[in-house]
Every structure is written in C-alpha cells, then in structure tokens.
Design an enzyme around this catalytic site. Structure first.
Site, short mmCIF file in Angstrom:
data_model
loop_
_atom_site.label_atom_id
_atom_site.label_comp_id
_atom_site.label_asym_id
_atom_site.label_seq_id
_atom_site.Cartn_x
_atom_site.Cartn_y
_atom_site.Cartn_z
N HIS A 56 2.44 3.08 -5.76
CA HIS A 56 1.28 2.64 -6.53
C HIS A 56 1.29 1.12 -6.69
O HIS A 56 0.29 0.44 -6.43
CB HIS A 56 1.29 3.28 -7.93
N HIS A 72 7.10 7.37 -5.44
CA HIS A 72 5.72 7.61 -5.86
C HIS A 72 5.22 6.45 -6.71
O HIS A 72 4.13 5.91 -6.45
CB HIS A 72 5.67 8.93 -6.64
N GLU A 73 6.00 6.06 -7.69
CA GLU A 73 5.57 4.99 -8.59
C GLU A 73 5.55 3.63 -7.88
O GLU A 73 4.62 2.84 -8.06
CB GLU A 73 6.49 4.94 -9.82
#
Length: 238
Positions: free
Chosen positions: A26, A22-23
């Site tokens: 980004h 998820h990170e």
C-alpha cells in the site's frame, strides 16, 4: 500440545510475511503515485514491529482465540494521504488494490516453490500425527512443504478477504473510486464506522452461526487454491 506448537511455528511466519508485505505494498504504491506519507513515517519497512497494532494484532485475536471465537485481527494501517496522490480518485484505487495484489503474487511464488520442493507422495498427516501438517510418503513431517502450502492459503484468503466491498477493507476503496461523486462522499463517511460494522458482522456470525465468512469467502478461496496447486503441479512436472 506439541502438534499445536508445531503448526503455530509454521503458520506465524507465513501470516507475518503476508500482512507485512500487504501493508508495505500500500505504502510503496502510494509513494510511486505521489504520496510519501508512509515513507516519511518509516512504514516502508519489512520489519513487522512498526506494523503491529496492540489491539488488532495482539489483544483482539488473543481474546477471540481464548473464548473460542473466530480468530480475527488487523495490522496497523499504512498511512496514506489521498490528497497528496497525483490522481486522488484512481490513485487511491491503485493503492487499495496493491495490498491484495502482492498477496496473490506471494501465493504464486509459494506455488512455484511448492512444485519445486514438495516430495512425491506428499499429503496431510493422519490424526495420530496431525491432519493439518504435510508429510511425505514415509509419513515424515515436511516443514518447508507445509509452510509453502499455508503461505498459499493465507495469502489467497487475505487477498480475497480484503477485496470484500465492506469498509474499511481495500475492496471498499476500490468501490468508492468507481462511484459517482455524489455517492462517493457518503461512502467515505461509512469508512469511519466500517471497523465497528465488521466486528459486529463477525460477532453475529459467531453468535448465531450464520457462517457468512465461509459462505462468501471460502468458495473463491477454494477455486484460487485449485489454480495455485495447478501451478505447483505444472512446475513439478507431475
């Protein structure tokens, strides 16, 4: 105790993978759109250590679990400099959407693998074994199948939870990009206190039994899980 440890050994890798991807998503999308901040700071890595926030990843979830509260936490956000993006307004929306997007992709991959490897007659165990692990028709624990199921569930929950339009969630950045310029400035100011508002909401839900997380998140989570399990069923040919 053994059942709890077994479940933890299954859940922790699923959770770590979901949060790290998820990170990184980004930061990777930010890099594609002109902002190399995450890359320059060494955050485009699948090594979970750089993404650990001592307070949000360790202290807060540990304390909540200890006192019987809803376990909640966060990773160290990947740095994104909106002004370095080629198109700051829409670029930030794309960067925000990338995190939940990769979680939905991981859930889809887990669903396909679940369909390929889950044995016939798989289901949850009994109270004598553990009602939270998956077993085959003979009642034997299936660790891979259990891990794939919870990988679907964790990624679906994380993706949908982060799409809530509450600062500082990803959904709030998407909403901010859709707002007119005059309202956008006020919305961005709210981002600075968003985490305190979120903690207050969770504390109130726990203290007063409002269950807002269940009311708002669980219906779409259940709908999405039905979809992914349908994918698994299609792949399995059953």
């Amino acid at each position: 105790m053994l059942q709890t440890l077994t479940l933890a050994l299954v859940l922790i890798p699923c959770l770590v993978i979901a949060i790290v991807f998820h990170e990184v998503a980004h930061g990777y999308v930010a890099k594609l759109l002109g902002d190399n901040t995450a890359s320059e700071q060494g955050r485009l890595t699948l090594n979970p250590i750089p993404h650990v926030d001592p307070v949000g990843t360790l202290l807060v979830p540990g304390m909540l679990a200890l006192f019987g509260g809803p376990v909640f936490g966060w990773a160290k956000p990947v740095p994104v400099n909106q002004r370095r993006l080629d198109n700051p307004r829409y670029g930030m929306m794309a960067v925000a959407a990338a995190g939940p997007g990769i979680n939905f992709v991981i859930a889809f991959v887990a669903a396909v693998l679940f369909g390929l490897f889950a044995p016939a007659g798989v289901g949850f165990g009994t109270s004598e074994t553990s009602s939270m692990i998956l077993v085959d028709a003979a009642g034997d624990f299936r660790p891979l199948t259990t891990m794939l199921f919870y990988s679907m569930l964790i990624n679906v929950f994380l993706g949908l939870f982060n799409l809530l339009p509450i600062p500082p969630f990803d959904g709030s950045h998407i909403v901010g990009g859709l707002l007119p310029r005059s309202a956008r400035a006020q919305w961005q100011k709210l981002q600075q206190v968003g985490m305190f508002l979120l903690i207050a909401l969770i504390a109130a839900s726990w203290a007063f039994g409002t269950g807002w997380i269940s009311q708002f998140i669980m219906p779409p989570v259940e709908w999405a899980m039905d979809y992914y399990l349908g994918v698994a069923e299609f792949v399995s040919g059953n």
